[in-house]
Design a protein around this motif. Structure first.
Motif, mmCIF file in Angstrom:
data_model
loop_
_atom_site.group_PDB
_atom_site.id
_atom_site.type_symbol
_atom_site.label_atom_id
_atom_site.label_comp_id
_atom_site.label_asym_id
_atom_site.label_seq_id
_atom_site.Cartn_x
_atom_site.Cartn_y
_atom_site.Cartn_z
ATOM 1 N N ARG A 197 0.853 -1.180 0.000
ATOM 2 C CA ARG A 197 0.000 0.000 0.000
ATOM 3 C C ARG A 197 0.893 1.236 0.000
ATOM 4 N NH1 ARG A 197 -2.892 -4.097 0.726
ATOM 5 N NH2 ARG A 197 -5.084 -4.147 1.176
ATOM 6 N N ASP A 198 0.762 2.068 -1.017
ATOM 7 C CA ASP A 198 1.522 3.312 -1.087
ATOM 8 C C ASP A 198 0.705 4.439 -0.468
ATOM 9 O OD1 ASP A 198 3.650 2.159 -2.507
ATOM 10 O OD2 ASP A 198 2.609 2.439 -4.407
ATOM 11 N N ILE A 199 1.426 5.448 0.052
ATOM 12 C CA ILE A 199 0.760 6.598 0.651
ATOM 13 C C ILE A 199 1.567 7.848 0.344
ATOM 14 C CG2 ILE A 199 1.917 6.334 2.878
ATOM 15 C CD1 ILE A 199 -0.728 7.244 4.155
ATOM 16 N N ALA A 200 0.876 8.952 0.173
ATOM 17 C CA ALA A 200 1.521 10.251 -0.012
ATOM 18 C C ALA A 200 0.809 11.236 0.910
ATOM 19 C CB ALA A 200 1.412 10.710 -1.460
ATOM 20 N N ILE A 201 1.568 11.942 1.712
ATOM 21 C CA ILE A 201 0.997 12.903 2.645
ATOM 22 C C ILE A 201 1.518 14.287 2.279
ATOM 23 C CG2 ILE A 201 0.771 13.601 5.050
ATOM 24 C CD1 ILE A 201 1.397 10.697 5.808
ATOM 25 N N PHE A 202 0.617 15.156 1.891
ATOM 26 C CA PHE A 202 0.970 16.522 1.514
ATOM 27 C C PHE A 202 0.555 17.464 2.625
ATOM 28 C CE2 PHE A 202 1.204 14.360 -2.421
ATOM 29 C CZ PHE A 202 2.158 15.052 -3.152
ATOM 30 N N ALA A 203 1.481 17.727 3.518
ATOM 31 C CA ALA A 203 1.251 18.625 4.642
ATOM 32 C C ALA A 203 2.615 19.060 5.169
ATOM 33 C CB ALA A 203 0.481 17.910 5.743
#
Length: 82
Positions: A18-24
């Motif tokens: 499972r890939d994840i990208a967090i833009f914060a």
């Protein structure tokens, strides 16, 4: 943005990555433990300021859809940001 993390392995029963990208801004300190526990692979997260705008999200979506390597995706996001 930081170098991609090593894949921790998945804690899900299906063993699918499972890939994840967090833009914060400074997301890594806040989400590190939760992401580690899930076994997800962080494509993008930050230790400093980042403006979470569409032009930084597009390279992640396109790269992920084209099955680019995580380092390539990260580089494309960095290039779009600067």
């Amino acid at each position: 943005m930081n170098k991609p993390e090593k894949f921790w392995g998945n804690s899900a029963t299906d063993q699918q990555r499972r890939d994840i990208a967090i833009f914060a801004c400074a997301s890594k300190p806040y989400f590190y433990e939760a992401i580690r526990q899930t076994g997800a692979y962080p494509l993008v997260w930050t230790t400093h300021l980042l403006s979470p705008e569409a032009y930084t999200l597009v390279p992640v979506i396109n790269g992920w859809a084209q099955r680019e390597k995580p380092a390539v995706i990260l580089e494309q996001v960095a290039l779009s940001y600067h």
